[in-house]
Design an enzyme around this catalytic site. Structure first.
Site, mmCIF file in Angstrom:
data_model
loop_
_atom_site.group_PDB
_atom_site.id
_atom_site.type_symbol
_atom_site.label_atom_id
_atom_site.label_comp_id
_atom_site.label_asym_id
_atom_site.label_seq_id
_atom_site.Cartn_x
_atom_site.Cartn_y
_atom_site.Cartn_z
ATOM 1 N N SER A 68 5.384 13.203 5.525
ATOM 2 C CA SER A 68 6.006 14.085 6.172
ATOM 3 C C SER A 68 5.575 15.751 6.102
ATOM 4 O O SER A 68 4.531 15.888 6.447
ATOM 5 C CB SER A 68 7.653 14.173 5.654
ATOM 6 O OG SER A 68 8.517 14.770 6.405
ATOM 7 N N GLU A 127 10.409 6.342 13.310
ATOM 8 C CA GLU A 127 10.632 7.555 12.545
ATOM 9 C C GLU A 127 11.928 8.040 12.699
ATOM 10 O O GLU A 127 12.537 8.817 11.773
ATOM 11 C CB GLU A 127 9.477 8.502 12.726
ATOM 12 C CG GLU A 127 8.192 8.146 12.533
ATOM 13 C CD GLU A 127 7.439 8.505 11.289
ATOM 14 O OE1 GLU A 127 8.393 8.787 10.371
ATOM 15 O OE2 GLU A 127 6.450 8.469 11.035
#
Length: 525
Positions: free
Chosen positions: A209, A330
């Site tokens: 991330s 995601e």
């Protein structure tokens, strides 16, 4: 008697072997002696080694400075504090501190002479939250690599730019303190990791991330040149267009735009200048950030020199081998659970403007359920999948080093996303494939454990040789968008073409138009 003698000799040899095989629990760093703790019989864990001075007082919003030396042996048996961030359940102010620039190390080395490959983990959290503690990836370490996990400043303390701070800086920049922390930690690794049995010439950075976005920024930063030889990215890359406005609607900010955000935050806090803001406690700043736009790295001309997409087009980056992975769903972690059709279409209009009609064809939302998936898919592609595609495709065109693409799509009932509408691997679920969540319960999660085993071995092979391939694993070629070269992890590992290609192409066209729009506006000035 003779038999007893041989048994005694072999028994003593066994004792000697056991003693020799103990992990490296005591060593030295540039600021003093350190002692770790054993994890089992094969790993030494050092939980909090300071790599820089506490960034407090006058050092708030300044580049990291050298840590102070200590006398005696520093016992590193407790993780350092969380960086200041908004409080939530389980994360209270008493376990946070602005004094947060520590790193942890897990080493399987038995002596400092082993020269093992090194993997440096950069955590995620949207550049606002999270903590390195516990993320020492012991399962990876047991495969023959030294793991380093670093902390860095986040939120306003790590990424607020401001005209006064820019004026203070000898280099004339502000706002990327968290990235400077990461670079400083990597420099520390170069100087010290040999004392933990690591090889400073064989460093791989990896992150998830915001950590993955950090990795891509480090691959483009001249300040990080030579500090690592390879990179692994989980869900992230910094290739979206930059604007001269504060970060919004998926577009990131230049130094000028970030400074505007810093001034707005000062006004929000009802302070007159940086001097008054430096007198605030760290938690006061965090509480003041609640409800205010989050802080993010900016193009400051120093750490980040230009729009990263343009840098890669020109071949101006740290050309090292990379593995870039995204997850199949995601956006499931971010899609609002109660989103309605009308709200979804309004949001699409705000984000895409004149591109909204085409966006709704690519990400339809004609029912509430479809809107939930449409929001998540758009979030997946704009935030993670397209930047990852841009990274590997640009490097394949302009770089000399290998670029590998991965897609995690393993079906599982376990996820960080609580919504039952999830149709794949949500954001951050990949972390469970790096640790022992699945490998520790192979009977309960046989398919996930098998994928975790493959993924970890590919990663460690890559750290050791800059090539993920190895004995017993399906062959993984470098990325070529015209061929099936993306490794999909789903009940094994198979090669596919670029996943969700229609959506990726749409985002690619949209971002190209936004980039041209920004450049034309600058030329007009």
């Amino acid at each position: 008697m003779k038999r007893y003698f041989f048994l005694l000799v072999f028994g003593l040899m066994g004792l000697v072997t056991v003693s020799y095989a103990q992990p490296l629990l005591k060593t030295h760093v540039e600021t003093g002696d350190v002692e770790g703790v054993a994890d089992g019989t094969d790993l030494a864990i050092y939980k909090a080694i300071p790599y820089a001075a506490p960034p407090v007082g006058d050092l708030r919003w300044k580049a990291p400075q050298p840590a102070k030396a200590w006398e005696g042996v520093r016992v590193c048996d407790t993780f350092g504090p969380l960086p200041p961030q908004p409080t939530r359940e389980g994360r209270t102010a008493d376990i946070m501190s602005e004094d947060c620039l520590y790193l942890g190390i897990a080493t399987p080395a038995k002596s400092a002479a082993e020269r093992l490959p090194v993997m440096v983990w950069i955590h995620g959290g949207g550049f606002q939250t999270e903590w390195y503690g516990g993320d020492l990836w012991t399962s990876l370490a047991r495969r023959g690599v030294v793991i380093v996990s670093i902390e860095y400043r986040t939120g306003a303390l790590g990424f607020m730019a401001h005209p006064e701070l820019t004026k203070e800086s000898p280099e004339g920049h502000s706002g990327n303190y968290g990235l400077l922390d990461q670079i400083y930690a990597l420099q520390w690794v170069q100087r010290n990791i040999g004392n933990f049995g690591g090889d400073a010439s064989k460093v791989t950075i990896f992150g998830e991330s915001a950590g993955a976005i950090s990795c891509s920024m480090l691959c483009a930063s001249p300040l990080a040149r030579g500090l690592f030889r390879a990179c692994i990215s989980h869900s992230g890359g910094s290739f979206a267009p930059w604007t001269d406005q504060p970060r919004s609607l998926g577009l990131d900010a230049s130094q000028k735009g970030a400074e505007q955000q810093g001034l707005a935050f000062q006004k929000h806090l009802k302070k007159k200048n940086i001097k008054q803001m430096r007198k605030m406690t760290a938690m006061e700043l965090c509480d003041g950030n609640v409800g205010f736009a989050g802080f993010w790295p900016c193009v400051d001309g120093y750490v980040i020199c230009d729009d990263q997409y343009r840098l890669y087009e020109r071949g101006e980056y740290n050309d090292v081998p990379v593995i870039v992975m995204t997850n199949s769903d995601e956006g499931a972690l971010f899609s609002p659970g109660n989103i309605k059709v009308e709200d979804y279409k309004k949001t699409v209009g705000q984000i895409f403007g004149s591109w909204a009609d085409e966006a709704l064809k690519v990400y339809p939302g004609n029912t509430d359920d479809e809107a939930w998936h449409g929001f998540g898919d758009a979030f997946r592609d704009m935030g993670f999948a397209w930047p990852s595609y841009a990274w590997v495709s640009l490097q394949a065109k302009t770089g000399k080093s290998a670029a590998y693409a991965a897609f995690l799509a393993q079906p599982s009932t376990v996820s960080f996303s609580p919504d039952k509408r999830r149709k794949g691997v949500a954001h951050a679920d990949d972390i469970m494939y790096l640790n022992t969540t699945f490998l520790g319960q192979p009977d309960k999660y046989p398919h996930e454990a098998a994928v975790a085993e493959m993924l970890q071995q590919y990663w460690v092979n890559f750290a050791k040789t800059c090539n993920p391939n190895g004995k017993g694993l399906p062959y993984w070629p470098t990325f070529d968008e015209s061929k099936p070269t993306t490794m999909q992890f789903s009940n094994g590992a198979t090669l596919i073409t670029v996943p969700n290609r229609k959506q990726i192409d749409f985002v690619d066209r949209y971002y190209k138009a936004k980039r041209e729009e920004t450049e034309n506006a600058r030329k007009a000035k």
